[in-house]
Design a protein around this motif. Structure first.
Motif: not given
Ligand SMILES: Cc1cc2nc3c(=O)[nH]c(=O)nc-3n(C[C@H](O)[C@H](O)[C@H](O)COP(=O)(O)O)c2cc1C
Length: 322
Positions: A175-185, A191-209
């Protein structure tokens, strides 16, 4: 290798570099590309600044062939300025235009731009529509989960983006209020991927392959995007690519190899920005590249004082001699 489409732009389904103001400049994007980043995004650019020809515009929007496919990211709060900005940046022939609806910093969100647009779906729709109508390339929107835990609305905003003409949404699962801390959920990405037909890019807390593969598996997203996990380790993109292709993660480069990459990176920054400004910006990168080396804390502190390429090279010699 599988590919994913954003409008008519074909992108390798490996991993993208997230937009990061004051970090992901041309040199950073280029070095990430050289290690296999599938897609990169500019630092955010103000639509009003663009319109009034702020002299930083050219530096922020210029795209070299090596960086493509690349998006220019715009922020603002007025559909008219988005239209005018789109017309103005046409000459950079960017692959994609991305709209920032996630930035939490007061200078942006406090003025109704960035993440504040998630609280104003009507204006968000108008901005996306105006941008998509004016642009000759696909338009994407980068959002967060919501403003705060009581107003998680990424699904609603993603649907609005789709209806308003966006070709993809990137979801930073905080969320906005989390800024960059706390765990990305990551559940919100699924849920977004299951709700739209456009391309969905996921982001947050990926630090390894392994994280990258796990985000694909757990959310079903079309592409993953990394921000801070790339700090001082642009080779993470080649590790992700190998892991997705073969299940094997190539080893981390040796200390010497890492320092060679740092020098190459710093030379690229200096080529773009000159030695004085370039080395001031290279300090933080140098400290990131040195993380994990022997006596790293002391060397990383000393990165804060480097002023010339020679300073950097002699610090690296000392660090490698440890
Ligand atoms: C230093 C910094 C600058 C950022 N600048 C931008 C920006 O200009 N536009 C944007 O949409 N997001 C920006 N972000 C957010 C990142 O794109 C990304 O969504 C966030 O860091 C979460 O991904 P990560 O956990 O992989 O870092 C920035 C993040 C950081 C750390």
């Amino acid at each position: 290798m599988q590919t994913v489409k954003i409008g008519n732009v074909e992108i390798e389904k490996t991993a993208a570099l997230a937009p990061m103001a004051s970090v992901a400049d041309k040199a950073y994007r280029t070095i990430c590309k050289q290690f296999g980043a599938a897609y990169v995004v500019s630092e955010m650019v103000s639509v009003k600044g663009l319109y009034y020809s702020d002299n930083k515009t050219d530096e922020l929007c210029h795209i070299s062939d090596e960086e493509r496919p690349m998006a220019i990211q715009l922020f603002g709060d007025d559909p008219l300025y988005f239209k005018l900005a789109v017309e103005k940046i046409e000459k950079y022939t960017q692959s994609i235009i991305d709209i920032n609806m996630g930035c939490p910093v007061p200078k942006v969100a406090g003025n109704g731009s960035g993440s504040a647009l998630m609280k104003n779906p009507k204006l968000a729709a108008k901005i996306i529509e105006a941008t998509a109508l004016a642009a000759k390339c696909p338009v994407t929107v980068k959002i967060r989960s919501g403003w705060d835990f009581d107003s998680i609305n990424a699904v609603e905003i993603a649907k609005i983006a789709e209806e308003s003409g966006a070709a993809a949404v990137a979801v930073h699962a905080r969320t906005k209020t989390q800024l960059y801390s706390g765990k990305a959920d990551w559940e919100i990405i699924r849920r977004v991927k299951n709700s739209v037909n456009i391309t969905v890019i996921g982001n947050g807390d990926i630090v390894s392959a392994e994280d990258a593969k796990r985000m694909y598996d757990e959310t079903g997203c079309d592409l993953v995007m990394l921000g801070r996990g790339t700090y001082g380790r642009p080779w993470i993109f080649s590790q992700i690519k190998s892991y997705l292709e073969s299940g094997e993660v190539p080893p981390e480069p040796t200390a010497r190899e890492r320092m060679d990459i740092l020098i190459r990176h710093a030379e690229m920054i200096v080529a773009d920005k000159g030695e004085r400004r370039g080395m001031a910006e290279a300090r933080k990168h140098a400290a990131w590249y040195m993380k994990g080396m022997k006596n790293a804390a002391a060397f990383r502190n000393r990165c804060g004082t480097i002023e010339t390429m020679e300073d950097l090279k002699s610090l690296i010699c000392e660090a490698l001699a440890e």
